[in-house]
Design a protein around this motif. Structure first.
Motif, PDB file in Angstrom:
ATOM      1  N   ALA B  47       0.829  -1.202   0.000  1.00 20.47           N
ATOM      2  CA  ALA B  47       0.000   0.000   0.000  1.00 20.47           C
ATOM      3  C   ALA B  47       0.866   1.256   0.000  1.00 20.47           C
ATOM      4  O   ALA B  47       0.653   2.176  -0.787  1.00 20.47           O
ATOM      5  N   TYR B  48       1.863   1.292   0.884  1.00 20.95           N
ATOM      6  CA  TYR B  48       2.705   2.492   0.972  1.00 20.95           C
ATOM      7  C   TYR B  48       3.531   2.707  -0.293  1.00 20.95           C
ATOM      8  O   TYR B  48       3.629   3.820  -0.808  1.00 20.95           O
ATOM      9  N   VAL B  49       4.143   1.622  -0.782  1.00 17.82           N
ATOM     10  CA  VAL B  49       4.958   1.740  -1.995  1.00 17.82           C
ATOM     11  C   VAL B  49       4.083   2.193  -3.159  1.00 17.82           C
ATOM     12  O   VAL B  49       4.446   3.094  -3.926  1.00 17.82           O
ATOM     13  N   GLY B  50       2.898   1.600  -3.279  1.00 17.32           N
ATOM     14  CA  GLY B  50       1.971   1.987  -4.333  1.00 17.32           C
ATOM     15  C   GLY B  50       1.605   3.464  -4.240  1.00 17.32           C
ATOM     16  O   GLY B  50       1.596   4.190  -5.237  1.00 17.32           O
ATOM     17  N   TYR B  51       1.362   3.913  -3.013  1.00 15.97           N
ATOM     18  CA  TYR B  51       1.017   5.318  -2.797  1.00 15.97           C
ATOM     19  C   TYR B  51       2.130   6.232  -3.299  1.00 15.97           C
ATOM     20  O   TYR B  51       1.888   7.197  -4.041  1.00 15.97           O
ATOM     21  N   SER B  52       3.380   5.922  -2.904  1.00  9.96           N
ATOM     22  CA  SER B  52       4.500   6.769  -3.318  1.00  9.96           C
ATOM     23  C   SER B  52       4.655   6.783  -4.827  1.00  9.96           C
ATOM     24  O   SER B  52       4.927   7.832  -5.428  1.00  9.96           O
ATOM     25  N   MET B  54       2.334   6.356  -7.019  1.00  7.27           N
ATOM     26  CA  MET B  54       1.236   7.100  -7.630  1.00  7.27           C
ATOM     27  C   MET B  54       1.475   8.605  -7.557  1.00  7.27           C
ATOM     28  O   MET B  54       0.958   9.368  -8.362  1.00  7.27           O
ATOM     29  N   GLN B  55       2.261   9.035  -6.563  1.00  6.36           N
ATOM     30  CA  GLN B  55       2.592  10.460  -6.483  1.00  6.36           C
ATOM     31  C   GLN B  55       3.476  10.876  -7.659  1.00  6.36           C
ATOM     32  O   GLN B  55       3.482  12.026  -8.066  1.00  6.36           O
ATOM     33  N   VAL B  56       4.264   9.913  -8.148  1.00  5.29           N
ATOM     34  CA  VAL B  56       5.230  10.224  -9.200  1.00  5.29           C
ATOM     35  C   VAL B  56       4.650   9.967 -10.585  1.00  5.29           C
ATOM     36  O   VAL B  56       4.827  10.773 -11.502  1.00  5.29           O
ATOM     37  N   THR B  65       0.203   1.202 -13.475  1.00  2.00           N
ATOM     38  CA  THR B  65       1.615   0.815 -13.445  1.00  2.00           C
ATOM     39  C   THR B  65       2.118   0.787 -12.004  1.00  2.00           C
ATOM     40  O   THR B  65       2.865  -0.116 -11.606  1.00  2.00           O
ATOM     41  N   SER B  66       1.688   1.788 -11.234  1.00  3.32           N
ATOM     42  CA  SER B  66       2.125   1.858  -9.838  1.00  3.32           C
ATOM     43  C   SER B  66       1.717   0.602  -9.077  1.00  3.32           C
ATOM     44  O   SER B  66       2.493   0.063  -8.281  1.00  3.32           O
ATOM     45  N   ILE B  67       0.492   0.154  -9.329  1.00  3.92           N
ATOM     46  CA  ILE B  67       0.009  -1.028  -8.611  1.00  3.92           C
ATOM     47  C   ILE B  67       0.846  -2.248  -8.970  1.00  3.92           C
ATOM     48  O   ILE B  67       1.302  -2.999  -8.091  1.00  3.92           O
ATOM     49  N   GLY B 123      -5.696   7.195   0.353  1.00  6.92           N
ATOM     50  CA  GLY B 123      -5.416   6.588  -0.941  1.00  6.92           C
ATOM     51  C   GLY B 123      -5.877   7.464  -2.093  1.00  6.92           C
ATOM     52  O   GLY B 123      -6.952   8.060  -2.035  1.00  6.92           O
ATOM     53  N   PRO B 124      -5.078   7.567  -3.161  1.00  2.31           N
ATOM     54  CA  PRO B 124      -5.497   8.333  -4.336  1.00  2.31           C
ATOM     55  C   PRO B 124      -6.685   7.639  -5.013  1.00  2.31           C
ATOM     56  O   PRO B 124      -6.809   6.419  -4.951  1.00  2.31           O
ATOM     57  N   ARG B 125      -7.548   8.454  -5.644  1.00  3.61           N
ATOM     58  CA  ARG B 125      -8.634   7.855  -6.397  1.00  3.61           C
ATOM     59  C   ARG B 125      -8.085   7.279  -7.692  1.00  3.61           C
ATOM     60  O   ARG B 125      -7.124   7.793  -8.244  1.00  3.61           O
ATOM     61  N   ALA B 126      -8.732   6.247  -8.177  1.00  5.93           N
ATOM     62  CA  ALA B 126      -8.313   5.672  -9.455  1.00  5.93           C
ATOM     63  C   ALA B 126      -8.816   6.572 -10.577  1.00  5.93           C
ATOM     64  O   ALA B 126     -10.018   6.833 -10.672  1.00  5.93           O
ATOM     65  N   PRO B 127      -7.898   7.068 -11.436  1.00  2.00           N
ATOM     66  CA  PRO B 127      -8.327   7.964 -12.516  1.00  2.00           C
ATOM     67  C   PRO B 127      -9.349   7.265 -13.416  1.00  2.00           C
ATOM     68  O   PRO B 127      -9.151   6.113 -13.804  1.00  2.00           O
ATOM     69  N   GLY B 128     -10.446   7.966 -13.689  1.00  2.00           N
ATOM     70  CA  GLY B 128     -11.474   7.400 -14.566  1.00  2.00           C
ATOM     71  C   GLY B 128     -12.446   6.484 -13.863  1.00  2.00           C
ATOM     72  O   GLY B 128     -13.437   6.056 -14.456  1.00  2.00           O
ATOM     73  N   LEU B 129     -12.156   6.163 -12.601  1.00  2.00           N
ATOM     74  CA  LEU B 129     -13.045   5.238 -11.903  1.00  2.00           C
ATOM     75  C   LEU B 129     -13.579   5.860 -10.620  1.00  2.00           C
ATOM     76  O   LEU B 129     -13.923   5.173  -9.680  1.00  2.00           O
TER      77      LEU B 129
END
Lengths: 233, 620
Positions: B47-52, B54-56, B65-67, B123-129
């Motif tokens: 979760a944390y790695v995915g979050y970071s 997604m910021q980039v 791709t982040s997931i 958590g960031p929202r999923a773009p388009g979803l």
């Protein structure tokens, strides 16, 4: 081809092999004979490094195997067929063979599934059956076939005739002779002298983990007192 | 109807992450025989790695791709852990690796805290979803629908990998007999590492996928771990379809539970698990554990002998030193010593069933916390005097142990362990959610000893007498015929049965005795602190005791006590630092690698080598 030199092996504190020495020449079928508990299976495992000898050497084609990981021993061309078969009961016949598959090796036969199905016609019919659905004899065939998929130049057969029907024992004998004719070297352990007589060139008799006789079967036949002393007939 | 369907869909969507983490745990256990307690930590890292990431990485492509990358990165972290921490201890006694994975949990907790801070991450929202779709008038988040589609694909991919590829065939073969796989020329080390990568990557993927639903926080690791254990046990260890079905079952029931029975969501999960296990002891798709793996025969167990004169003298001297502590120690050391004494009795009681009985319980805190709550409830609602409450605490804990033992002892090995964990969590959730009686998270307070025992010194003596008595009693039981029968049942259940020992009954009695002793410790604990909170029943509490027993040494009688003193002492020093979990975790891992026989066992081996103690060979 294989030289066992003063090997001592232990199970915990129990001394199972004491100063065991013998050799097997290329192309021979050698029978390791002895009573229950004489150390036959431990000898096999000590060659494969499933039991690591505490002292002594196991030389295979000039390399000392002692201390190697079992998969390295297998990669050098030693094929091990365990006494209790140890097939993968949840896997199908084909999958069991797949586990044993290794790249082909110089100087020995490269086995394909079809060649093995010729050797063991029963397996061909049951190729999609799981291991646990097979009879004892079929499992014995499968465990040999699985080991042959690794294209070994030397096969260790631990009690191949144990606990299977007489008609299958005959088939096993034919298979061993065929392996010999393909140029493979075989060391098999046996309690059954008749079976050994049918297939083996030389015999090694052990008792209490030590070698008591090493010679051809003709020599063994000429010395019935050895047979009576170390083998239950 | 629409509401019902919307709920069902949400439940199914929630099942995704749970399934991925559970299948990863199951795969790793199947091949390596390691119950990876740190699996929840890899989920959290995902979760944390995915979050970071997604910021980039921007946009929808960046999001997905982040997931994927989070899964790969967490898988690689898993590989590092496998190579550095687990490889050195594969040959250690079975289940010793558990302690190493617990060390990994602590390390990952603090490293996460260092890197991402203590604040929860949204958590960031999923773009388009973003937003919802109306299904029969009810709103269903679009992202839930996406998860609904993704999970079966992951499950199918995994199923294909396991059933249709060479790697999968090797994994399944190794699950049954890894030594034979090695003898056929397969390098087990790489197989283990590969499976660890896959399992951890799945956990990381699960963590990253649920980001838009739940974000990331530092409690994720333990929160999912319990649910994952439940899923794995219900589905059957090592079964992927089982994990999927159980994840769906638990998640859907969870969603409906929140709606219809908000007070009992946690309890519900465990009740279902117990029900399933009553009918199918090895889970929906599981099979009984294969007893006795093929392999090398280890060193024979060293018989446990009664203490010799020298050992007795050392113990007597130690007790004398303790008894004199009020003379030379400060008030603070007395409180610490009382804590350690209580903890030692708790650990010794677990050691009794674990070391002598071979019954690995992951939920021993149920009886420690249980005893504590019995005493606290008696004081709060019935004004029971301390003396009576201290007597009733072990009685209550013992009763609980009799009931829990009756269910759990139907299973063996890792199933037994997980079932005990589930029961302790059941008790915890009962206490946590039944606020009217237990005051939930606020705990029960103002539970003080009787006037005569209220001084620190007097209470210290009281604890000293009771705990020493309890430990000596357990020691005595180990050398009594009952102890012989218990050890016989551990070493060879069949042989023991054949000589006329009713092994299940002996184990049941031992389980009850251990529970009662833990209850004694729990009772003493409440009155020493004046309060009790649900965390005395938590997994972490059970793990404390497990770590102590393993670190001290399973095969030695003194193990529980020595480990207890060591852990509580070290904790007392380390907790003064900010990142004490990191330090403790590293310390635990180092001890596991350097001293695989535990502190006492290793010390004895060293002493024998240096000629201070006589070895087993000379003893004959």
């Amino acid at each position: 081809m294989l030289e066992i030199a003063s090997v001592n092996s232990f199970y915990g504190k129990a001394h199972v092999l004491s100063d065991l020495s013998f050799t097997v020449q290329r192309g021979q079928v050698a029978a390791l004979l002895g009573r229950n508990g004489a150390g036959k299976s431990t000898t096999m495992k000590s060659i494969m490094q499933l039991v690591v000898p505490r002292s002594g050497q196991v030389r295979f084609m000039g390399h000392d195997l002692v201390g190697l990981a079992p998969h390295r021993v297998a990669k050098m061309g030693l094929g091990y067929v365990p006494e209790d078969r140890r097939i993968f009961t949840d896997l199908t016949v084909l999958e069991n063979l797949e586990v044993g598959r290794q790249p082909s090796r110089e100087g020995t036969v490269t086995w394909t599934r079809d060649m093995l199905f010729d050797l063991f016609p029963n397996l061909a019919e049951r190729r999609n059956n799981r291991g646990k659905e097979m009879s004892g004899g079929e499992q014995q065939m499968l465990t040999i076939a699985r080991t042959l998929m690794g294209n070994p130049s030397f096969v260790l057969l631990d009690e191949p005739s144990e606990g299977i029907a007489p008609v299958i024992v005959e088939q096993m004998a034919r298979v061993i002779l065929q392996l010999k004719s393909e140029g493979l070297t075989v060391l098999l352990s046996e309690q059954n002298l008749h079976f050994a007589r049918a297939v083996a060139d030389v015999a090694v008799i052990i008792e209490g983990g030590a070698q008591k006789f090493h010679g051809t079967l003709a020599e063994l036949n000429a010395q019935p007192e050895i047979r009576d002393a170390y083998l239950s007939v | 109807m629409g509401f019902f369907i919307a709920q069902l869909l949400t439940g199914l969507a929630n099942a995704g992450a749970l399934f991925m983490v559970a299948s990863g745990l199951s795969l790793i256990f199947g091949v390596t025989r390691i119950v990876n307690f740190a699996h929840g930590s890899f989920y959290m890292l995902g979760a944390y790695v995915g979050y970071s990431l997604m910021q980039v990485l921007p946009g929808a492509v960046g999001f997905w791709t982040s997931i994927l990358l989070a899964g790969v990165i967490v898988g690689l972290i898993g590989v590092i852990v496998e190579i550095c921490v687990l490889r050195p201890v594969y040959r250690a006694p079975e289940l010793f690796q558990l302690v190493a994975t617990f060390g990994v949990i602590l390390v990952i907790q603090d490293l996460t805290l260092m890197t991402w801070g203590a604040e929860d991450v949204l958590g960031p929202r999923a773009p388009g979803l973003t937003g919802v779709v109306r299904i029969m008038g009810e709103p269903v988040p679009k992202y839930d629908l996406a998860l609904l589609v993704i999970t079966p694909f992951v499950a199918l991919g995994l199923w294909y990998l396991i059933t249709r590829t060479r790697v999968g065939v090797l994994v399944r073969a190794a699950t049954q007999d890894r030594e034979m796989v090695g003898a056929l020329g397969v390098n087990q080390s790489w197989l283990f590492t590969g499976v660890f990568f896959l399992g951890c990557a799945l956990a990381g993927l699960g963590g990253a996928l649920q980001l838009p639903k739940g974000g990331a926080d530092l409690l994720m690791d333990f929160n999912i771990l319990t649910a994952v254990f439940v899923v794995v046990v219900i589905g059957g260890m090592g079964s992927l379809p089982g994990a999927y079905l159980a994840a769906v079952l638990i998640s859907v029931l969870g969603v409906f539970g929140v709606t219809y029975m908000p007070q009992s969501t946690l309890v519900l999960m465990f009740v279902i698990m117990v029900l399933v296990l009553m009918i199918r002891p090895y889970g929906l798709f599981g099979r009984p554990e294969v007893a006795g793996e093929h392999g090398q025969v280890g060193e024979p167990e060293r018989p446990i002998k009664p203490a010799g004169p020298r050992a007795r003298m050392i113990v007597a001297a130690g007790l004398a030193l303790l008894a004199l502590m009020p003379v030379y120690g400060s008030n603070f050391t007395l409180v610490l010593a009382t804590d350690i004494l209580i903890f030692c009795l708790f650990a010794a009681s677990l050691h009794f069933i674990l070391g002598l009985g071979g019954l690995v319980s992951f939920g021993h805190a149920a009886f420690f916390g249980g005893g504590a709550y019995v005493a606290a409830l008696l004081v709060t609602y019935a004004d029971t005097p301390m003396e009576l409450a201290l007597l009733l605490a072990p009685l209550g804990a013992g009763m609980a142990a009799i009931i829990i033992g009756w269910v759990c002892l139907r299973l063996t090995g890792v199933y037994f362990a997980m079932l005990t964990l589930a029961f302790s969590q059941l008790l915890w959730s009962l206490v946590f959610q039944w606020g009217e009686v237990t005051r939930g998270d606020d705990g029960l307070v103002n539970i003080w000893p009787s006037a005569w025992a209220s001084g620190t010194t007097v209470y210290f003596y009281l604890s000293l007498v009771i705990c020493t008595g309890g430990i000596l009693f357990l020691r005595h039981a180990a050398h009594a015929p009952f102890g012989y029968a218990l050890r016989a049942a551990r070493d060879s259940a069949r042989q023991a049965e054949a000589t006329g020992i009713d092994t299940k009954r002996v184990q049941w009695a031992a389980f009850a005795l251990a529970g009662a002793m833990a209850g004694v410790a729990g009772g003493l604990f409440v009155f020493s602190k004046g309060s009790v909170f649900p965390n005395e029943l938590e997994i972490a509490r059970s793990f404390d005791a497990l770590i102590v027993v393993f670190l001290g040494g399973v095969k030695t009688l003194a193990g529980g006590v020595v480990g207890g003193v060591a852990l509580e002492g070290v904790k007392d020093i380390l907790t003064r630092f900010e990142y004490w979990r990191l330090a403790l975790g590293v310390l635990i891992i180092v001890v596991v690698i350097v001293a695989p026989d535990g502190l006492v066992g290793t010390a004895r081996k060293l002493a024998e080598r240096w000629g201070i103690l006589r070895g087993a060979e000379d003893g004959k």
